[in-house]
Design a protein around this motif. Sequence first.
Motif, PDB file in Angstrom:
ATOM      1  N   ALA A  53     -22.430   8.883 -12.695  1.00 37.88           N
ATOM      2  CA  ALA A  53     -21.607   9.087 -11.499  1.00 37.88           C
ATOM      3  C   ALA A  53     -21.076  10.515 -11.376  1.00 37.88           C
ATOM      4  O   ALA A  53     -21.108  11.090 -10.279  1.00 37.88           O
ATOM      5  CB  ALA A  53     -20.456   8.081 -11.487  1.00 37.88           C
ATOM      6  N   PRO A  54     -20.581  11.174 -12.449  1.00 42.67           N
ATOM      7  CA  PRO A  54     -20.086  12.549 -12.280  1.00 42.67           C
ATOM      8  C   PRO A  54     -21.154  13.549 -11.861  1.00 42.67           C
ATOM      9  O   PRO A  54     -20.821  14.624 -11.357  1.00 42.67           O
ATOM     10  CB  PRO A  54     -19.531  12.894 -13.672  1.00 42.67           C
ATOM     11  N   ASP A  55     -22.430  13.203 -12.073  1.00 44.49           N
ATOM     12  CA  ASP A  55     -23.522  14.111 -11.733  1.00 44.49           C
ATOM     13  C   ASP A  55     -24.220  13.707 -10.444  1.00 44.49           C
ATOM     14  O   ASP A  55     -25.404  14.004 -10.241  1.00 44.49           O
ATOM     15  CB  ASP A  55     -24.537  14.167 -12.882  1.00 44.49           C
ATOM     16  N   THR A  56     -23.505  13.039  -9.560  1.00 46.00           N
ATOM     17  CA  THR A  56     -24.002  12.722  -8.225  1.00 46.00           C
ATOM     18  C   THR A  56     -22.928  13.071  -7.206  1.00 46.00           C
ATOM     19  O   THR A  56     -21.730  13.039  -7.514  1.00 46.00           O
ATOM     20  CB  THR A  56     -24.361  11.226  -8.087  1.00 46.00           C
ATOM     21  N   THR A  57     -23.345  13.421  -6.001  1.00 48.86           N
ATOM     22  CA  THR A  57     -22.380  13.681  -4.941  1.00 48.86           C
ATOM     23  C   THR A  57     -21.773  12.367  -4.460  1.00 48.86           C
ATOM     24  O   THR A  57     -22.302  11.279  -4.720  1.00 48.86           O
ATOM     25  CB  THR A  57     -23.053  14.415  -3.770  1.00 48.86           C
ATOM     26  N   LEU A  58     -20.671  12.477  -3.733  1.00 49.01           N
ATOM     27  CA  LEU A  58     -19.918  11.290  -3.344  1.00 49.01           C
ATOM     28  C   LEU A  58     -20.679  10.386  -2.382  1.00 49.01           C
ATOM     29  O   LEU A  58     -20.337   9.207  -2.244  1.00 49.01           O
ATOM     30  CB  LEU A  58     -18.592  11.712  -2.701  1.00 49.01           C
ATOM     31  N   ALA A  82     -27.253  15.110  -0.071  1.00 51.27           N
ATOM     32  CA  ALA A  82     -26.877  14.345  -1.260  1.00 51.27           C
ATOM     33  C   ALA A  82     -27.608  14.927  -2.457  1.00 51.27           C
ATOM     34  O   ALA A  82     -28.747  15.396  -2.336  1.00 51.27           O
ATOM     35  CB  ALA A  82     -27.223  12.867  -1.089  1.00 51.27           C
ATOM     36  N   GLY A  83     -26.957  14.912  -3.609  1.00 52.98           N
ATOM     37  CA  GLY A  83     -27.559  15.488  -4.808  1.00 52.98           C
ATOM     38  C   GLY A  83     -27.292  14.652  -6.036  1.00 52.98           C
ATOM     39  O   GLY A  83     -26.270  13.963  -6.132  1.00 52.98           O
ATOM     40  N   ALA A  84     -28.221  14.706  -6.993  1.00 50.15           N
ATOM     41  CA  ALA A  84     -28.080  13.954  -8.240  1.00 50.15           C
ATOM     42  C   ALA A  84     -28.792  14.706  -9.355  1.00 50.15           C
ATOM     43  O   ALA A  84     -29.825  15.345  -9.131  1.00 50.15           O
ATOM     44  CB  ALA A  84     -28.659  12.544  -8.103  1.00 50.15           C
ATOM     45  N   ARG A  85     -28.210  14.633 -10.567  1.00 46.37           N
ATOM     46  CA  ARG A  85     -28.797  15.256 -11.755  1.00 46.37           C
ATOM     47  C   ARG A  85     -28.960  14.190 -12.830  1.00 46.37           C
ATOM     48  O   ARG A  85     -28.047  13.389 -13.071  1.00 46.37           O
ATOM     49  CB  ARG A  85     -27.907  16.385 -12.271  1.00 46.37           C
TER      50      ARG A  85
END
Length: 479
Positions: A53-58, A82-85
Amino acid sequence: QMHPQQMHQQQMQVPGYEQPVEIHQFMAGHPETEIDAPDDARPRVQEPAKFLAPDTTLNVMPSMAGDLLMALSEGGLQYLLAGARASMGIRSGRYMYEVRVCECPRQEDCVQQGVKPPLPRNLLRIGFGTRDAALLLGDAEDSISFDSEGNFIFNRRRTQVTQRMTSGSALAVMLNLTEEGPDAFTMSLFRDGERITRPQPIPDVLKGKPLFPMITFKNLTVHVNFGPEPLADMPFKCRMMNDAAEADVAHIKYPPQKDGRPEVLFPVFLPGEGTFHWIDWFLTEHPEFTEISDRKMVDWCLKSGIKRHWREATRASNDKPETNFGIYALDDGTVKKSLLSAAGIQGRNVVVVEIQSNLAKQDRATLLQLFSTPGLRHTAKVLIGEPTPDYRKHVCEILLKEKQIRLDKAFFGRNYDPAYVAQRQAEAKRRKLLAEAEAKEAKARAEAEAKDRADAEADVKAKDGVAATDGKEAAGKEN
């Protein structure tokens, strides 16, 4: 009048329509040089790659399985990227992951008259970035990516390397961090097992750093496959992320949540007392938290390609900045309220930055209603008084940088260029490092020479001692 991207999307629906740029034009004269991955008996990764969750946008809503990502697209949310790592990155070796677009929803525009919505409406970027890279690919030099328009992106620079991509295909991104071979330190893109780009060199600034899979998308639902088996067969054998050797990867881990409950933090500051300096420092010390504030929303919109109408702005404030994007849901705060509600069900730690609202009890109660999901832990942190030493050091560093910028502007005048100043500082740092390296090398050389002299003197003394002993023995025999 129709935007070229809209015209292209309509043409794609016409049977028999051909792409204006063919793959063979980009791949002409480039035979496949990648070879099958050799057998590797080293232990495999124990913890598979996933999205935390901390490595994804809201606005990212992951599935329970963790391999399906959906971007919220209702109303004004459709214009935000939107972004995710992923939680696992590559240190060395050659590995890949796959992405398939499952859905391309289309929403009605909600912009003011005369305002053009940002295009394209559907966008996908896939690539790799560092641990501290921004979640939206393409804005800095800490990430590299391919996008659905056929571009290779690095530090806001786009290079056309292939044709536009359509939904339904399995796109594979392969990262080669091996030190030998013609394709060493490159990134390549494949579609349904077929290479569609030449190997793109990895910038020097990213070499030697763990690189994590990253995805940026808009108005899409995507399926991410980390393996161990690919969705489409490749022309050569290449291992996927979840089949990597443990020695070749790096993992992202966050401290466990207290009592297993996500925390919603409300910092309470007096106006003008360094609220956002403290927020920046807090997020550096606690990366498991996500900031929700108006300044973050404005920055997010600008990075999503939404233009701002500066001619109508009447105030400059970090707490309540002017929006003026010409999009109703963004300008009236509806999008922010939707994201606040979504954050309450995502199980993430958030820090709600509202200087004026956090000071008033009634306004805090209104904000708490947006985080009424059971299991959340609400905390109000009052920050008034003597700061801690580590925060004081952080502020001193910021003040020093600001003072240096003012001095540079005064020295260079109208010719002040931040890039040129940064280049000069980097050159000075390089000269300093070279001088330190030369001094260290000279010291080591002097120590080695001193040691050689000491060893030579010891050898001479040893030989003299042996000669004296032999002389005494010879004299004894004569007597």
